[in-house]
Write an enzyme that holds these catalytic residues in place. Structure first.
Site, PDB file in Angstrom:
ATOM      1  N   THR A  60      30.152  36.832  38.817  1.00  0.00           N
ATOM      2  CA  THR A  60      31.543  36.406  39.010  1.00  0.00           C
ATOM      3  C   THR A  60      31.914  36.247  40.481  1.00  0.00           C
ATOM      4  OG1 THR A  60      32.418  38.666  39.017  1.00  0.00           O
ATOM      5  CG2 THR A  60      32.214  37.568  36.878  1.00  0.00           C
ATOM      6  N   ASP A  61      33.056  35.595  40.678  1.00  0.00           N
ATOM      7  CA  ASP A  61      33.631  35.476  42.013  1.00  0.00           C
ATOM      8  C   ASP A  61      34.646  36.595  42.201  1.00  0.00           C
ATOM      9  OD1 ASP A  61      35.905  34.718  40.585  1.00  0.00           O
ATOM     10  OD2 ASP A  61      35.721  32.599  41.096  1.00  0.00           O
ATOM     11  N   ALA A  62      35.445  36.531  43.235  1.00  0.00           N
ATOM     12  CA  ALA A  62      36.410  37.589  43.542  1.00  0.00           C
ATOM     13  C   ALA A  62      37.485  37.739  42.472  1.00  0.00           C
ATOM     14  CB  ALA A  62      37.063  37.332  44.896  1.00  0.00           C
TER      15      ALA A  62
END
Length: 139
Positions: free
Chosen positions: A15-17
Site C-alpha cells: 500500500t501507499d501512505a
C-alpha cells in the site's frame, strides 16, 4: 481450466501512505498468478529453463484500475490464456474481490525467448499443447 484462481491479501507493504494498494502491486500479484498457473499445469518456469534454455518474458502489459484495493482486502487474481501463437501468448488477468467485483484488469502479452541472446523462440512441447488446451476468448 477456464481461469486459474490465485488468492492474495493486501499487506501493508503493498500500500501507499493512504492504505490503498500501490499501482505496481497489481503487477507483482499478476506475475505471481502467472507463475502459479503454469506450476498448477505441471509446467513451471524452471523446467522450461532447464529443459529448453527458454523462458517467458512480458512484452507488453496494459492495466485498467477500476476500484481501489485496500489494506487487508482478500483478492483473487484470475488468469486466462486468450491467444496462443508460435512464440507468444496473450493473457487476461482480473484482480477481483471475494464478491467477484473487478478491481483491476490486466492484458498481458508474453513471448518465449532463448536464455542466450534473448531472441524469440517457439514455445516447446508440452507447454504449447497445454496452453492450447486452456485458451478462452476474452470476456
Amino acid at each position: 481450466m477456464h481461469a486459474h484462481r490465485f488468492p492474495i491479501r493486501v499487506y501493508f507493504e503493498d500500500t501507499d501512505a493512504g492504505a490503498v494498494a500501490y499501482h505496481a502491486s497489481y503487477l507483482r500479484w499478476a506475475e505471481r498468478a502467472r507463475t502459479e498457473s503454469l506450476r498448477d499445469m505441471g509446467l513451471p518456469h524452471q523446467l522450461l529453463i532447464e529443459r529448453h534454455n527458454l523462458f517467458l518474458v512480458v512484452r507488453r502489459i496494459e492495466v485498467e484500475y477500476l476500484r481501489p484495493a485496500r489494506l487487508d482486502d482478500a483478492l483473487v487474481v484470475e488468469t486466462r490464456v486468450t491467444r496462443l501463437g508460435g512464440a507468444s501468448l496473450d493473457l487476461a488477468q482480473d484482480v477481483t474481490d471475494e464478491d467477484g467485483g473487478v478491481r483491476a484488469r490486466l492484458r498481458v502479452g508474453l513471448v518465449c525467448v532463448s536464455r542466450e541472446g534473448l531472441r524469440a523462440a517457439r514455445i516447446p512441447e508440452p507447454w504449447s499443447s497445454a496452453l492450447a488446451d486452456v485458451v478462452v476468448r476474452p470476456a
